[in-house]
Design a protein around this motif. Sequence first.
Motif, PDB file in Angstrom:
ATOM      1  N   ALA A  46       0.531   1.478  -1.035  1.00 21.08           N
ATOM      2  CA  ALA A  46       0.741   2.790  -0.407  1.00 21.08           C
ATOM      3  C   ALA A  46       0.769   2.678   1.118  1.00 21.08           C
ATOM      4  CB  ALA A  46      -0.350   3.756  -0.849  1.00 21.08           C
ATOM      5  N   GLN A  47       0.032   1.723   1.662  1.00 20.71           N
ATOM      6  CA  GLN A  47       0.015   1.524   3.119  1.00 20.71           C
ATOM      7  C   GLN A  47       1.256   0.780   3.599  1.00 20.71           C
ATOM      8  OE1 GLN A  47      -3.563  -0.683   3.735  1.00 20.71           O
ATOM      9  NE2 GLN A  47      -4.914   1.027   3.237  1.00 20.71           N
ATOM     10  N   VAL A  48       1.749  -0.127   2.764  1.00 18.27           N
ATOM     11  CA  VAL A  48       2.859  -0.996   3.163  1.00 18.27           C
ATOM     12  C   VAL A  48       4.216  -0.363   2.878  1.00 18.27           C
ATOM     13  CG1 VAL A  48       3.909  -3.268   2.797  1.00 18.27           C
ATOM     14  CG2 VAL A  48       1.444  -3.017   2.684  1.00 18.27           C
ATOM     15  N   ASN A  49       4.384   0.156   1.653  1.00 21.51           N
ATOM     16  CA  ASN A  49       5.673   0.683   1.222  1.00 21.51           C
ATOM     17  C   ASN A  49       5.442   1.900   0.319  1.00 21.51           C
ATOM     18  OD1 ASN A  49       8.234   1.102   0.124  1.00 21.51           O
ATOM     19  ND2 ASN A  49       8.705  -1.088   0.049  1.00 21.51           N
ATOM     20  N   PRO A  50       5.296   3.076   0.911  1.00 20.13           N
ATOM     21  CA  PRO A  50       4.970   4.277   0.127  1.00 20.13           C
ATOM     22  C   PRO A  50       6.003   4.621  -0.953  1.00 20.13           C
ATOM     23  CG  PRO A  50       4.624   4.693   2.451  1.00 20.13           C
ATOM     24  CD  PRO A  50       5.296   3.353   2.341  1.00 20.13           C
ATOM     25  N   SER A  51       7.275   4.394  -0.695  1.00 17.01           N
ATOM     26  CA  SER A  51       8.291   4.738  -1.698  1.00 17.01           C
ATOM     27  C   SER A  51       8.198   3.823  -2.917  1.00 17.01           C
ATOM     28  CB  SER A  51       9.695   4.682  -1.099  1.00 17.01           C
ATOM     29  OG  SER A  51       9.993   3.376  -0.648  1.00 17.01           O
ATOM     30  N   LEU A  52       7.942   2.533  -2.689  1.00 18.52           N
ATOM     31  CA  LEU A  52       7.762   1.591  -3.794  1.00 18.52           C
ATOM     32  C   LEU A  52       6.479   1.926  -4.555  1.00 18.52           C
ATOM     33  CD1 LEU A  52       8.954  -0.915  -5.189  1.00 18.52           C
ATOM     34  CD2 LEU A  52       7.646  -2.329  -3.604  1.00 18.52           C
ATOM     35  N   ALA A  53       5.463   2.351  -3.834  1.00 21.12           N
ATOM     36  CA  ALA A  53       4.201   2.745  -4.467  1.00 21.12           C
ATOM     37  C   ALA A  53       4.416   3.960  -5.368  1.00 21.12           C
ATOM     38  CB  ALA A  53       3.152   3.057  -3.400  1.00 21.12           C
ATOM     39  N   ALA A  54       5.231   4.904  -4.932  1.00 20.98           N
ATOM     40  CA  ALA A  54       5.511   6.103  -5.737  1.00 20.98           C
ATOM     41  C   ALA A  54       6.267   5.740  -7.013  1.00 20.98           C
ATOM     42  CB  ALA A  54       6.300   7.105  -4.912  1.00 20.98           C
TER      43      ALA A  54
END
Length: 84
Positions: A46-54
């Motif tokens: 979530a800190q590095v890549n929020p869209s990938l986390a979603a």
Amino acid sequence: MKGYIEERAMEIARYIIDNNTTVRQAAKHFGISKSTVHKDVTERLAQVNPSLAAETRKVLDINKSERHIRGGMATKEKYLHQHV
């Protein structure tokens, strides 16, 4: 956060999304603990890549909603193969 941890989190997330796997399957594939996989894809990613986390969260939520079905199937298989 160390660079290799960020890379690992993104690699795990891509693997989960591409193969529609569970945390347990991803942990086995990468040879790390379930706790580490879960922390990587929920907190660190979530800190590095929020869209990938979603995107990863969507797959994990589906897996969580189907978890009781998989557990029931595993129990059924266990008793089908058990000889009395």
